[in-house]
Design an enzyme around this catalytic site. Structure first.
Site, PDB file in Angstrom:
ATOM      1  N   LYS A 167       9.478   6.347  -0.660  1.00  0.00           N
ATOM      2  CA  LYS A 167      10.137   4.869  -0.785  1.00  0.00           C
ATOM      3  C   LYS A 167      11.478   4.721  -0.289  1.00  0.00           C
ATOM      4  O   LYS A 167      11.844   3.727   0.304  1.00  0.00           O
ATOM      5  CB  LYS A 167      10.092   4.694  -2.242  1.00  0.00           C
ATOM      6  CG  LYS A 167       8.778   4.433  -3.010  1.00  0.00           C
ATOM      7  CD  LYS A 167       7.933   3.439  -2.344  1.00  0.00           C
ATOM      8  CE  LYS A 167       6.600   2.966  -3.295  1.00  0.00           C
ATOM      9  NZ  LYS A 167       5.795   1.915  -2.470  1.00  0.00           N
ATOM     10  N   TYR A 180       8.087  11.296 -10.386  1.00  0.00           N
ATOM     11  CA  TYR A 180       7.785  10.268  -9.199  1.00  0.00           C
ATOM     12  C   TYR A 180       7.928  11.174  -7.872  1.00  0.00           C
ATOM     13  O   TYR A 180       7.066  10.809  -6.950  1.00  0.00           O
ATOM     14  CB  TYR A 180       8.784   9.212  -8.998  1.00  0.00           C
ATOM     15  CG  TYR A 180       8.542   7.962  -8.224  1.00  0.00           C
ATOM     16  CD1 TYR A 180       7.069   7.483  -8.323  1.00  0.00           C
ATOM     17  CD2 TYR A 180       9.158   7.610  -7.043  1.00  0.00           C
ATOM     18  CE1 TYR A 180       6.703   6.318  -7.765  1.00  0.00           C
ATOM     19  CE2 TYR A 180       8.677   6.520  -6.363  1.00  0.00           C
ATOM     20  CZ  TYR A 180       7.509   5.892  -6.828  1.00  0.00           C
ATOM     21  OH  TYR A 180       7.135   4.846  -5.844  1.00  0.00           O
ATOM     22  N   ILE A 214       0.953  -1.330   0.031  1.00  0.00           N
ATOM     23  CA  ILE A 214      -0.173   0.116   0.014  1.00  0.00           C
ATOM     24  C   ILE A 214       0.816   1.266   0.007  1.00  0.00           C
ATOM     25  O   ILE A 214       1.877   1.334   0.772  1.00  0.00           O
ATOM     26  CB  ILE A 214      -1.003  -0.023   1.266  1.00  0.00           C
ATOM     27  CG1 ILE A 214      -0.171   0.021   2.450  1.00  0.00           C
ATOM     28  CG2 ILE A 214      -1.974  -1.251   1.117  1.00  0.00           C
ATOM     29  CD1 ILE A 214      -0.944  -0.001   3.797  1.00  0.00           C
TER      30      ILE A 214
END
Length: 254
Positions: free
Chosen positions: A162, A155, A92
């Site tokens: 991340k 991104y 998720i």
């Protein structure tokens, strides 16, 4: 004997049949595992149920990680039915669109906090709840992307998010290792998912991946699922704290 025969797997993050989590769930079921799925909310449930049917899910439970108490209810349900958990997949991530589509320099404090809470701190919370259910050892997998290692156009703030996820994964691998709980991250290349489509100029990212990857082809959620099975199997019992790329070799290109 199938690779995951008799193992219990909780897969969090199925959005629909094309999602990465769905590929993992199907691969686990094919490898003999008992699969439990979650769905984000009632609006998402109709897209998750066909996957649940396909994999023969024994439980399909609601889980919005921003709803207090709901995560605990999921792990309590797993404990009540099986008394243990062997595999956890955390797939998720979320960032408000206005922050996702803007520069990192312009990201709001609230957007950053929400992205980190949903995408990273939820892994910490899940690992804490999974730990007592993995008394005999287990595997925790999360999903990252090359944009956490290098700057990928468009991104944006999800790159730092991340990167934080990858650091968290390594820390959890060290802390949970003495209990024989392995924690790894899968890093798939770009693939057509609902989550991916939220990234600006995503079609360009897909085209570039196809052109630049050494294998010159895109990956599928089945490719990711097959690797997840290997990492969850006893054959990977000494693999932890790693990022495993499933991108046709794209990450090796400068």
């Amino acid at each position: 004997m199938k690779l995951l025969q008799g193992k219990v797997a909780l897969v969090v993050g199925v959005a629909n049949a094309e999602s990465i989590a769905a590929g993992c769930a199907q691969a686990f079921a094919d490898a003999g595992a008992e699969v439990i799925l979650t769905y984000h909310n009632e609006r998402a449930k109709p897209y998750v149920m066909p996957v649940a049917t396909s994999v023969g899910a024994r439980q399909v439970l609601p889980l919005d990680v921003e709803t207090p108490g709901q995560m605990e209810q999921v792990f309590d349900a797993v404990r009540d039915q099986w008394g243990r958990l062997d595999i956890l997949v955390h797939s998720i991530a979320f960032c408000p669109a206005e922050d996702l589509h803007g520069r990192v320099a312009d990201c709001s404090a609230s957007g950053f906090a929400q992205a980190m809470d949903v995408s990273v701190h939820s892994l910490i919370r899940m690992a804490r709840l999974a730990e007592p259910l993995m008394a005999g050892g287990g595997t925790i997998l999360t999903m990252t992307y090359y944009g956490g290692e290098k700057v990928v156009d468009h991104y944006n703030i999800m790159g730092p998010v991340k990167a934080a996820l990858e650091g968290t994964m390594r820390a959890l691998a060290v802390e949970l290792g003495p209990n024989q709980i392995r924690v790894n991250a899968l890093s798939p290349g770009p693939l057509q998912t609902r989550a991916g489509s939220g990234i600006a100029n995503f079609d360009e990212l897909i085209a570039a991946a196809r052109r630049r990857a050494p294998q010159q082809s895109l990956i599928s959620n089945k490719d990711v699922g097959d690797m997840a099975v290997l990492l969850a199997s006893d054959g990977a019992r000494r693999v932890t704290g790693d990022i495993i790329y499933v991108d046709g070799g794209l990450h090796v290109r400068a």
